[in-house]
Motif scaffolding. Structure first.
Motif: not given
Length: 175
Positions: A29-30, A36-40, A42-48, A54-61
């Motif tokens: 999974k990691i 994954m792109d940013t939208q994917q 952020t969806r996983l973020w919302a689920a987990l 609130y950010t769109r920085r892929k590295d941070f996410i």
């Protein structure tokens, strides 16, 4: 994987789609996070996390999602660790000012301010007087940022303020 909306008002908090994974599945999974792109993400973020990202920085996410996946696989944060975190939070001062806020010097009291320096110039038979203050220059009741602006106003064309008033840069800095 179930798609979860990324809008704040559309998500529902939950434990996430990965409650029971083996270490190998978590590692897979990691690895998927990096495709994954940013939208994917952020969806996983919302689920987990059960909240809006609130950010769109892929590295941070990705880093936060990796942490969350590893936490879920290891069984979450122990009760002992949570208790210790609460103790530390109680004992420390919470930051009440943002990092962007910087302490500013209190303004100088009016009595401690320097008197304005007077600069005079006889030009075409008229004596022009300019006051150099801590905030710039004043001429005829108007404030100017530079002496060149004043000299241009008086002469009617651009001319260096230092040249017009016969000053050196060192004389202006010594104010």
């Amino acid at each position: 994987m179930k798609a979860t909306p990324t809008h704040k008002e559309d998500h529902t908090p939950g434990n996430g789609p990965l409650p029971e994974l083996t270490r190998e599945e978590a590692d897979e999974k990691i690895r998927e996070l990096y495709t994954m792109d940013t939208q994917q993400l952020t969806r996983l973020w919302a689920a987990l996390f059960g909240g809006y990202c609130y950010t769109r920085r892929k590295d941070f996410i990705r880093r936060r999602l990796e942490w969350r996946i590893n936490t879920l696989v290891s069984g979450g944060i122990s009760e002992r660790a949570m208790k210790r975190a609460e103790e530390l939070a109680d004992d420390t001062l919470l930051r009440v000012k943002s990092r962007a806020f910087k302490e500013r010097e209190a303004p100088t009291p009016p009595t401690a301010r320097k008197a304005p320096r007077i600069i005079s110039k006889l030009y075409k038979g008229i004596t022009y007087t300019v006051y150099q203050t801590e905030r710039g220059f004043e001429y005829a009741g108007q404030r100017y940022a530079t002496l060149s602006e004043v000299s241009t106003k008086i002469a009617g064309y651009y001319i260096s303020g230092n040249k017009f008033f016969g000053l050196t840069s060192a004389q202006l800095k010594n104010f």
